[in-house]
Design a protein around this motif. Structure first.
Motif, PDB file in Angstrom:
ATOM      1  N   VAL A 181       0.828  -1.203   0.000  1.00  0.00           N
ATOM      2  CA  VAL A 181       0.000   0.000   0.000  1.00  0.00           C
ATOM      3  C   VAL A 181       0.864   1.255   0.000  1.00  0.00           C
ATOM      4  N   ALA A 182       0.412   2.256  -0.756  1.00  0.00           N
ATOM      5  CA  ALA A 182       0.973   3.603  -0.673  1.00  0.00           C
ATOM      6  C   ALA A 182      -0.111   4.516  -0.110  1.00  0.00           C
TER       7      ALA A 182
ATOM      8  N   TYR B 168       0.573   6.273   9.972  1.00  0.00           N
ATOM      9  CA  TYR B 168      -0.156   5.041   9.666  1.00  0.00           C
ATOM     10  C   TYR B 168       0.722   4.030   8.950  1.00  0.00           C
ATOM     11  N   ALA B 169       1.554   4.495   8.028  1.00  0.00           N
ATOM     12  CA  ALA B 169       2.403   3.572   7.280  1.00  0.00           C
ATOM     13  C   ALA B 169       3.298   2.767   8.222  1.00  0.00           C
ATOM     14  N   VAL B 170       3.865   3.431   9.212  1.00  0.00           N
ATOM     15  CA  VAL B 170       4.730   2.718  10.164  1.00  0.00           C
ATOM     16  C   VAL B 170       3.896   1.775  11.031  1.00  0.00           C
ATOM     17  N   LEU B 171       2.747   2.236  11.521  1.00  0.00           N
ATOM     18  CA  LEU B 171       1.885   1.368  12.326  1.00  0.00           C
ATOM     19  C   LEU B 171       1.499   0.111  11.552  1.00  0.00           C
ATOM     20  N   ARG B 172       1.059   0.298  10.318  1.00  0.00           N
ATOM     21  CA  ARG B 172       0.575  -0.852   9.538  1.00  0.00           C
ATOM     22  C   ARG B 172       1.690  -1.846   9.248  1.00  0.00           C
ATOM     23  N   GLU B 173       2.823  -1.352   8.791  1.00  0.00           N
ATOM     24  CA  GLU B 173       3.910  -2.268   8.433  1.00  0.00           C
ATOM     25  C   GLU B 173       4.500  -2.934   9.671  1.00  0.00           C
ATOM     26  N   THR B 174       4.695  -2.166  10.742  1.00  0.00           N
ATOM     27  CA  THR B 174       5.251  -2.733  11.973  1.00  0.00           C
ATOM     28  C   THR B 174       4.307  -3.759  12.570  1.00  0.00           C
TER      29      THR B 174
ATOM     30  N   GLY C  22       1.049  -5.361   6.317  1.00  0.00           N
ATOM     31  CA  GLY C  22       1.508  -5.298   4.944  1.00  0.00           C
ATOM     32  C   GLY C  22       2.484  -4.167   4.712  1.00  0.00           C
ATOM     33  N   GLU C  23       3.299  -4.301   3.679  1.00  0.00           N
ATOM     34  CA  GLU C  23       4.288  -3.281   3.337  1.00  0.00           C
ATOM     35  C   GLU C  23       3.571  -1.984   2.993  1.00  0.00           C
ATOM     36  N   THR C  24       4.036  -0.883   3.574  1.00  0.00           N
ATOM     37  CA  THR C  24       3.322   0.387   3.445  1.00  0.00           C
ATOM     38  C   THR C  24       4.312   1.537   3.318  1.00  0.00           C
ATOM     39  N   ASP C  25       4.107   2.376   2.316  1.00  0.00           N
ATOM     40  CA  ASP C  25       4.892   3.591   2.126  1.00  0.00           C
ATOM     41  C   ASP C  25       3.972   4.800   2.219  1.00  0.00           C
TER      42      ASP C  25
ATOM     43  N   ARG D 196       5.026  -0.338  -8.296  1.00  0.00           N
ATOM     44  CA  ARG D 196       3.867  -1.215  -8.158  1.00  0.00           C
ATOM     45  C   ARG D 196       3.326  -1.200  -6.731  1.00  0.00           C
ATOM     46  N   TYR D 197       2.034  -0.950  -6.612  1.00  0.00           N
ATOM     47  CA  TYR D 197       1.311  -1.085  -5.350  1.00  0.00           C
ATOM     48  C   TYR D 197      -0.004  -1.813  -5.614  1.00  0.00           C
ATOM     49  N   ASP D 198      -0.512  -2.468  -4.578  1.00  0.00           N
ATOM     50  CA  ASP D 198      -1.822  -3.097  -4.674  1.00  0.00           C
ATOM     51  C   ASP D 198      -2.945  -2.114  -4.405  1.00  0.00           C
ATOM     52  N   ARG D 199      -2.630  -1.052  -3.665  1.00  0.00           N
ATOM     53  CA  ARG D 199      -3.653  -0.067  -3.325  1.00  0.00           C
ATOM     54  C   ARG D 199      -2.986   1.271  -3.019  1.00  0.00           C
ATOM     55  N   VAL D 200      -3.645   2.336  -3.433  1.00  0.00           N
ATOM     56  CA  VAL D 200      -3.274   3.692  -3.033  1.00  0.00           C
ATOM     57  C   VAL D 200      -4.399   4.226  -2.163  1.00  0.00           C
ATOM     58  N   LEU D 201      -4.048   4.674  -0.964  1.00  0.00           N
ATOM     59  CA  LEU D 201      -5.011   5.255  -0.031  1.00  0.00           C
ATOM     60  C   LEU D 201      -4.698   6.738   0.110  1.00  0.00           C
ATOM     61  N   ALA D 202      -5.656   7.581  -0.224  1.00  0.00           N
ATOM     62  CA  ALA D 202      -5.476   9.029  -0.142  1.00  0.00           C
ATOM     63  C   ALA D 202      -6.206   9.572   1.077  1.00  0.00           C
ATOM     64  N   ILE D 203      -5.563  10.493   1.781  1.00  0.00           N
ATOM     65  CA  ILE D 203      -6.176  11.189   2.915  1.00  0.00           C
ATOM     66  C   ILE D 203      -6.358  12.644   2.513  1.00  0.00           C
ATOM     67  N   THR D 204      -7.601  13.119   2.564  1.00  0.00           N
ATOM     68  CA  THR D 204      -7.879  14.493   2.155  1.00  0.00           C
ATOM     69  C   THR D 204      -9.104  15.004   2.887  1.00  0.00           C
ATOM     70  N   ARG D 205      -8.907  15.921   3.814  1.00  0.00           N
ATOM     71  CA  ARG D 205     -10.035  16.450   4.580  1.00  0.00           C
ATOM     72  C   ARG D 205     -11.071  17.075   3.660  1.00  0.00           C
ATOM     73  N   SER D 206     -10.635  17.938   2.752  1.00  0.00           N
ATOM     74  CA  SER D 206     -11.571  18.706   1.929  1.00  0.00           C
ATOM     75  C   SER D 206     -12.122  17.906   0.759  1.00  0.00           C
ATOM     76  N   GLY D 207     -11.372  16.915   0.296  1.00  0.00           N
ATOM     77  CA  GLY D 207     -11.766  16.181  -0.910  1.00  0.00           C
ATOM     78  C   GLY D 207     -11.563  16.962  -2.184  1.00  0.00           C
TER      79      GLY D 207
END
Length: 316
Positions: A41-42, A56-62, A66-69, A81-92
């Motif tokens: 995941v990115a 979150y990336a450190v929490l998830r991987e530790t 799963g591997e997280t950047d 290559r990633y299996d998923r991209v997760l975006a964080i955006t308050r305003s959208g």
């Protein structure tokens, strides 16, 4: 110094324990947007959202989920290559986040976490977790950021992927209630400089605390991994300057701060790092408001900032 100020930002800061409970309770309807166990995941965002992505990336991987950047959306390595991209955006509506989601659409699964369901991110991502109850009137972001990380922590906890030493969210919420109400050391807001330190997943929190101080109060702040503190940053520490660590301090570091005359921030127990680090971020948010007000600034109307960065064509 009193626990709750009169600004809108202060009210939103004080609401965080209740908002975290809502975030955890909303998990069943949000889970489709969140990473699956074993996915590579990115996580992307801008500003505060990027710092939450780092934590979150450190929490998830530790935690073995799963591997997280984590990347600033503008710096995402398209082609990796990633299996998923997760975006964080308050305003959208943040331009760099939307550009990235459109660019990778159809080539990788995408999810997003937002506060506003009536924005373009709802169409740009494959699935969206909506934390509209955590949205804010304030320009300076506080409770959406922490509610986002609370949701992601709750998700890891539900899948037995919370790293060793990280508290269950219920315990973190109890610490958050304490952080909202506990008086701040009256001497700290008068400091001329602040250095925030973190270790592992709390490095993102340190960066976020420094950003809050700059945004709200125009303060001179820096942030580093705690073990890097001795490799140069300690040179800035001295009388009238504060060192604040999220989580337990590395051995000997408290003595180093004392030796050069700096002030090490602790809570009511007298121990630096005894609060859950996410709860301790609430105290840093409150400090940012207190410093802003002491300097004659309005924390609800920070200088040079808007709630969302939306760039016109040509990026000008």
């Amino acid at each position: 110094m009193s626990a709750i100020g009169s600004s809108r930002t202060s009210a939103e800061i004080a609401s965080q324990p209740a908002v975290w409970r809502q975030a955890a309770a909303s998990l069943p309807r949000q889970a489709s947007a969140l990473p699956r166990r074993g996915e590579r995941v990115a996580v992307v965002g801008c500003g505060t959202s990027w710092f939450m992505a780092q934590s979150y990336a450190v929490l998830r991987e530790t935690g073995g989920h799963g591997e997280t950047d984590a990347f600033a959306a503008s710096e995402f390595p398209v082609g990796r290559r990633y299996d998923r991209v997760l975006a964080i955006t308050r305003s959208g509506t943040t331009t760099e986040v939307l550009d990235l989601l459109h660019r990778v659409k159809g080539t990788v699964a995408t999810g997003a976490v937002t506060a506003d369901p009536d924005t373009p991110v709802m169409r740009a991502a494959d699935a969206v977790a909506v934390l509209d109850f955590a949205d804010e009137d304030s320009v300076v972001q506080t409770r959406f950021a922490t509610a986002n990380l609370a949701l992601l922590r709750a998700h890891l906890e539900s899948e037995n992927a919370l790293p060793a030493g990280v508290l269950p969210l219920d315990d973190a919420i109890r610490d958050a209630e304490r952080a909202v109400n506990e008086p701040l050391d009256a001497a700290v807001p008068g400091a001329e400089q602040f250095t925030f330190l973190g270790t592992g997943w709390t490095c993102g929190l340190a960066l976020e605390a420094a950003l809050k101080m700059r945004e709200a109060a125009g303060a001179w702040t820096e942030a580093y991994p705690a073990m890097e503190y001795r490799h140069g940053p300690i040179s800035i520490t001295g009388p009238g300057r504060v060192t604040w660590a999220f989580g337990r301090l590395p051995e000997g570091l408290a003595g180093d701060v004392d030796r050069v005359g700096g002030t090490l921030v602790a809570d009511s127990t007298g121990v630096a790092g005894s609060l859950d680090p996410l709860a301790d971020l609430i105290r840093a948010q409150r400090l940012a408001v207190a410093c802003a007000e002491a300097r004659g600034y309005d924390p609800d109307r920070p200088r040079n900032l808007t709630r969302s960065v939306v760039l016109e064509d040509g990026r000008g």
